[in-house]
Design a protein around this motif. Structure first.
Motif, PDB file in Angstrom:
ATOM      1  N   TRP A 437      15.499 -17.405  -9.986  1.00 62.78           N
ATOM      2  CA  TRP A 437      16.212 -16.326  -9.422  1.00 62.78           C
ATOM      3  C   TRP A 437      15.174 -15.632  -8.176  1.00 62.78           C
ATOM      4  O   TRP A 437      14.106 -15.399  -8.711  1.00 62.78           O
ATOM      5  N   LYS A 438      15.431 -15.619  -7.150  1.00 67.02           N
ATOM      6  CA  LYS A 438      14.794 -14.837  -5.850  1.00 67.02           C
ATOM      7  C   LYS A 438      15.215 -13.622  -5.483  1.00 67.02           C
ATOM      8  O   LYS A 438      16.436 -13.572  -5.538  1.00 67.02           O
ATOM      9  N   ILE A 439      14.403 -12.623  -5.378  1.00 68.78           N
ATOM     10  CA  ILE A 439      14.658 -11.311  -5.111  1.00 68.78           C
ATOM     11  C   ILE A 439      15.545 -11.287  -3.795  1.00 68.78           C
ATOM     12  O   ILE A 439      15.280 -11.884  -2.714  1.00 68.78           O
ATOM     13  N   PRO A 440      16.831 -11.015  -3.854  1.00 60.75           N
ATOM     14  CA  PRO A 440      17.631 -11.122  -2.684  1.00 60.75           C
ATOM     15  C   PRO A 440      17.319  -9.832  -1.712  1.00 60.75           C
ATOM     16  O   PRO A 440      16.632  -9.040  -1.923  1.00 60.75           O
ATOM     17  N   LYS A 441      18.294 -10.102  -0.522  1.00 58.81           N
ATOM     18  CA  LYS A 441      18.025  -9.058   0.456  1.00 58.81           C
ATOM     19  C   LYS A 441      18.698  -7.933   0.209  1.00 58.81           C
ATOM     20  O   LYS A 441      18.334  -6.789   0.938  1.00 58.81           O
ATOM     21  N   TRP A 442      19.798  -7.801  -0.489  1.00 63.97           N
ATOM     22  CA  TRP A 442      20.748  -6.702  -0.743  1.00 63.97           C
ATOM     23  C   TRP A 442      20.826  -6.555  -2.060  1.00 63.97           C
ATOM     24  O   TRP A 442      20.747  -7.135  -3.123  1.00 63.97           O
ATOM     25  N   SER A 443      21.307  -5.255  -2.495  1.00 61.41           N
ATOM     26  CA  SER A 443      21.847  -4.648  -3.767  1.00 61.41           C
ATOM     27  C   SER A 443      23.482  -4.445  -3.428  1.00 61.41           C
ATOM     28  O   SER A 443      23.841  -3.394  -2.976  1.00 61.41           O
ATOM     29  N   ASN A 444      23.981  -5.407  -3.620  1.00 62.38           N
ATOM     30  CA  ASN A 444      25.734  -5.621  -3.398  1.00 62.38           C
ATOM     31  C   ASN A 444      26.380  -6.235  -4.271  1.00 62.38           C
ATOM     32  O   ASN A 444      25.768  -6.679  -5.510  1.00 62.38           O
ATOM     33  N   ALA A 445      27.674  -6.201  -4.191  1.00 65.73           N
ATOM     34  CA  ALA A 445      28.442  -6.857  -5.244  1.00 65.73           C
ATOM     35  C   ALA A 445      28.334  -8.217  -5.631  1.00 65.73           C
ATOM     36  O   ALA A 445      28.150  -8.730  -6.941  1.00 65.73           O
ATOM     37  N   ILE A 446      28.123  -9.087  -4.494  1.00 62.10           N
ATOM     38  CA  ILE A 446      27.986 -10.486  -4.861  1.00 62.10           C
ATOM     39  C   ILE A 446      26.397 -10.794  -5.447  1.00 62.10           C
ATOM     40  O   ILE A 446      26.346 -11.569  -6.572  1.00 62.10           O
ATOM     41  N   GLU A 447      25.398 -10.063  -5.055  1.00 57.66           N
ATOM     42  CA  GLU A 447      24.165 -10.354  -5.919  1.00 57.66           C
ATOM     43  C   GLU A 447      24.005  -9.551  -7.137  1.00 57.66           C
ATOM     44  O   GLU A 447      23.180 -10.181  -7.948  1.00 57.66           O
ATOM     45  N   ARG A 448      24.620  -8.751  -7.425  1.00 57.64           N
ATOM     46  CA  ARG A 448      24.951  -8.137  -8.915  1.00 57.64           C
ATOM     47  C   ARG A 448      25.591  -9.057  -9.555  1.00 57.64           C
ATOM     48  O   ARG A 448      25.097  -9.492 -10.857  1.00 57.64           O
ATOM     49  N   ASP A 449      26.681  -9.978  -9.208  1.00 52.28           N
ATOM     50  CA  ASP A 449      27.511 -10.724  -9.986  1.00 52.28           C
ATOM     51  C   ASP A 449      26.293 -12.094 -10.311  1.00 52.28           C
ATOM     52  O   ASP A 449      26.456 -12.743 -11.247  1.00 52.28           O
ATOM     53  N   ARG A 450      25.878 -12.540  -9.036  1.00 52.50           N
ATOM     54  CA  ARG A 450      24.847 -13.564  -9.144  1.00 52.50           C
ATOM     55  C   ARG A 450      23.789 -13.470 -10.214  1.00 52.50           C
ATOM     56  O   ARG A 450      23.607 -14.360 -11.157  1.00 52.50           O
ATOM     57  N   ALA A 451      23.037 -12.459 -10.118  1.00 46.28           N
ATOM     58  CA  ALA A 451      22.175 -11.829 -11.091  1.00 46.28           C
ATOM     59  C   ALA A 451      22.780 -12.011 -12.632  1.00 46.28           C
ATOM     60  O   ALA A 451      21.870 -12.569 -13.581  1.00 46.28           O
ATOM     61  N   ARG A 452      23.812 -11.632 -12.824  1.00 48.27           N
ATOM     62  CA  ARG A 452      24.519 -11.994 -14.106  1.00 48.27           C
ATOM     63  C   ARG A 452      24.378 -13.280 -14.676  1.00 48.27           C
ATOM     64  O   ARG A 452      24.084 -13.325 -15.851  1.00 48.27           O
ATOM     65  N   THR A 453      24.717 -14.064 -13.810  1.00 47.37           N
ATOM     66  CA  THR A 453      24.723 -15.684 -14.297  1.00 47.37           C
ATOM     67  C   THR A 453      23.172 -15.912 -14.525  1.00 47.37           C
ATOM     68  O   THR A 453      22.789 -16.623 -15.760  1.00 47.37           O
ATOM     69  N   TYR A 454      22.349 -15.585 -13.871  1.00 50.91           N
ATOM     70  CA  TYR A 454      20.807 -15.891 -14.133  1.00 50.91           C
ATOM     71  C   TYR A 454      20.292 -15.315 -15.276  1.00 50.91           C
ATOM     72  O   TYR A 454      19.649 -15.933 -15.894  1.00 50.91           O
ATOM     73  N   PHE A 455      20.695 -14.113 -15.531  1.00 52.94           N
ATOM     74  CA  PHE A 455      20.270 -13.623 -16.730  1.00 52.94           C
ATOM     75  C   PHE A 455      20.721 -13.992 -18.103  1.00 52.94           C
ATOM     76  O   PHE A 455      20.323 -14.007 -19.079  1.00 52.94           O
ATOM     77  N   GLN A 456      21.939 -14.852 -17.988  1.00 54.03           N
ATOM     78  CA  GLN A 456      22.518 -15.385 -18.966  1.00 54.03           C
ATOM     79  C   GLN A 456      21.476 -16.555 -19.363  1.00 54.03           C
ATOM     80  O   GLN A 456      21.144 -16.636 -20.622  1.00 54.03           O
ATOM     81  N   ALA A 457      20.941 -17.509 -18.379  1.00 52.63           N
ATOM     82  CA  ALA A 457      20.142 -18.429 -18.594  1.00 52.63           C
ATOM     83  C   ALA A 457      18.645 -17.753 -18.884  1.00 52.63           C
ATOM     84  O   ALA A 457      18.170 -18.507 -19.766  1.00 52.63           O
ATOM     85  N   TYR A 458      18.280 -16.845 -18.501  1.00 52.78           N
ATOM     86  CA  TYR A 458      16.938 -15.815 -18.878  1.00 52.78           C
ATOM     87  C   TYR A 458      17.171 -15.698 -20.400  1.00 52.78           C
ATOM     88  O   TYR A 458      16.143 -15.861 -20.999  1.00 52.78           O
TER      89      TYR A 458
END
Length: 604
Positions: A437-458
């Protein structure tokens, strides 16, 4: 049909006031309270002009906790929420451990960590794939953006070999509620992850085996084997899910240029840390800085991409509870419970330790008070600003703070200073993988959702480590799961944890052996709060306000999908239904509105 696009957000303040359409979504069904989103939409410029977040229910836990035996606190506060009650129970136990001066045995901590990891896996799975996923499914996209659906049918999925869906349209079809293949698969996952939780904490969602000083769970080889068997199924599942969601979310950026502005707000993220390390944590306030940084999810405040602090003492002392536009009276003339913390630092009147809840029911007025949610803020001592931190639904703040801190390195997880690497070992049908998971450019809807998936793996990777540590304790014969304690006549405690959807703290004051003051602050008030005394909108309001509209429907058939994606990206206590009740909308003339210009300029 052509795909809708929108101008850059920075041009919104230049748009001339004109005809706005007032559209409301109330309730957005959730567990804690009843969320309503009230908007004014500028269809001519394809943008949300104003947004107000409301909650129509008063809870009152801080009132009826007074006078109770503090040992009952975790059982009572667990009932604050019907989906993350264990997070409250855990956080309350942390606060009690501090107040009683008790340190649980190591195996008890590993059991709690395993239970909480299972909760993250369960809850993020069911929310992401059975609730958020519906906003990206075939049926929804066809109804709101037919042009996007046309493109999805022609777009190959880059990671088809990892998840099995040849096109983006195939992924969207698999997300259709009840009929979609992936949708149904994730329902089964939510079953065995809940079983994992119950193995460690007795029952879901109100634990029966969590106590201050330890746990009532009996550690056995069979217990951990049953957990690990299910965990490995989940590990294999995540090897499919991470690339699937990456393909889906990346497609939206490609199909709708400018979509990064949907739900975007300034990077103001808070994480209070999760997963205690029993080799470091003794629950003493005097050593909280050290054991906070020893957590397996690093606490931190991120402002404009900079990690401002990882110090739980600093985080604690700078919490401020402002009335904002809420239905309460001020407590400035009430009793001060804690003047100084155990280190001698002064504690502010607006700190949760000193808060007195004084409800004041009244008629809702958007120019005045309009919600039962107060306005938690974090005081940035560098600037004197009261920051409206958000949790980003939990995962984006956790990953961002952990990545920047670079403190976590446990074999399965490594924080690099700019990313988080997650290692998942070989499973029955899939080889070992490493996700980053790489720090994204934005704190927005898509990146919040994407982080949720990666934190499941975390969470899955962390659970592998916790299981190894628990088994090591068991094999060494260290099987006692409880430490004795006594309840002091006077004492204070604070617990810091991460509920599924973000920051969670419990603040406890004991007098004469009873609870004199108790204030739990879950992520909901941090995310759903209203405008404060400085005019700063809360995170939901800020994220929706000035969000561009990409939906192809006009006011007569408008579903507000971009608005809903923005709100749901915060995981607002499981919004499982949205009811729009204003028909085709009501047109209002804002040419002479004194607030319109202020609202237009409030974003970023």
């Amino acid at each position: 049909m052509a795909v809708s696009t929108a101008p850059e957000a920075t041009t919104s303040a230049q748009a001339a006031p004109g005809k706005l359409v007032e559209m409301n979504w109330d309730p957005i069904t959730r567990i804690v309270g009843s969320l309503g989103i009230y908007t004014k939409i500028d269809f001519a410029n394809r943008r949300v002009a104003e947004c107000y977040s409301t909650s129509s229910i008063f809870r009152g836990y801080s009132i009826f906790m007074k006078g109770k035996d503090p040992r009952d606190a975790h059982f009572i506060t667990s009932r604050i929420c019907g989906i993350c009650g264990d997070n409250h129970a855990t956080c309350s136990v942390y606060a009690q451990n501090m107040a009683y001066g008790v340190k649980p045995p190591a195996i008890a901590e590993w059991i709690v960590n395993l239970g909480e990891a299972a909760e993250y896996m369960f809850d993020h799975n069911i929310f992401q794939d059975n609730l958020v996923g519906v906003d990206f499914c075939e049926r929804m996209v066809k109804e709101t953006n037919p042009g996007v659906w046309d493109k999805a049918q022609k777009t190959p999925a880059p990671h088809a070999d990892k998840h099995g869906y040849k096109t983006i349209a195939d992924i969207m079809t698999a997300l259709n509620p009840f009929t979609g293949e992936f949708y149904r698969e994730t329902l089964m996952v939510s079953r065995y992850t809940r079983e994992m939780f119950c193995l460690m904490e007795g029952r879901h969602v109100h634990p029966s085996t969590l106590y201050p000083g330890g746990v009532g769970t009996v550690p056995t080889i069979q217990l951990f084997t049953d957990y690990i068997t299910r965990l490995m199924k989940y590990v294999e599942f995540m090897k499919k899910v991470v690339p699937l969601h990456d393909d889906l979310f990346d497609f939206f950026y490609e199909a709708l240029p400018g979509y990064e502005e949907v739900g975007r707000r300034r990077i103001l993220l808070g994480c209070w840390g999760s997963f205690q390390d029993p080799n470091v944590c003794d629950y003493s306030y005097n050593t909280m800085t050290q054991w906070g940084r020893g957590m397996f999810v690093t606490p931190g405040v991120v402002v404009d991409g900079e990690l401002v602090t990882t110090d739980l003492v600093d985080i604690n002392l700078n919490i401020r509870i402002l009335l904002g536009s809420s239905y309460y009276d001020d407590w400035d003339h009430e009793e001060t419970f804690v003047k100084n913390d155990p280190l001698g630092n002064p504690v502010d009147r607006k700190h949760p330790w000193n808060q007195t809840t004084l409800p004041h029911p009244q008629k809702r007025k958007f120019e005045g008070n309009y919600t039962w949610v107060m306005s938690p803020r974090w005081l940035d001592k560098r600037t004197g600003d009261h920051l409206a931190l958000d949790t980003g639904g939990g995962p984006i703040a956790r990953l961002w703070a952990t990545a920047l801190a670079g403190l976590v390195d446990i074999g399965y997880i490594k924080a690099t200073g700019h990313s988080v690497k997650i290692y998942l070992p070989k499973t029955a049908l899939k080889p070992e993988v490493e996700f980053e998971w790489k720090i994204p450019k934005w704190s927005n809807a898509i990146e919040r959702d994407r982080a949720r998936t990666y934190f499941q793996a975390y969470s899955a990777a962390a659970a592998l480590y916790f299981a190894e540590q628990a088994l090591a304790e068991l094999h060494a014969g260290r099987t006692r799961t409880f430490s004795d304690f006594t309840v002091p006549e006077e004492g204070i405690g604070c617990g810091f944890h991460e509920a599924v959807r973000g920051v969670l703290s419990h603040h406890l004051v004991i007098r004469e052996g009873k609870i004199a003051n108790y204030h739990p602050y879950p992520p909901t008030p941090w995310n759903a709060n209203p405008r404060d005394i400085y005019g700063t909108p809360g995170p939901y309001e800020d994220a929706v306000q000035n969000t561009p509209i990409f939906e192809e429907n006009g006011p007569d058939k408008f579903k507000g999908i971009d608005i809903m994606r923005a709100v749901r990206s915060f995981d607002p206590c499981l919004p499982c239904g949205v009811h729009m009740y204003v028909g085709n909308g009501k047109t209002i003339d804002t040419s002479h509105s004194p607030t319109f210009g202020l609202m237009q300029g409030a974003h970023k």
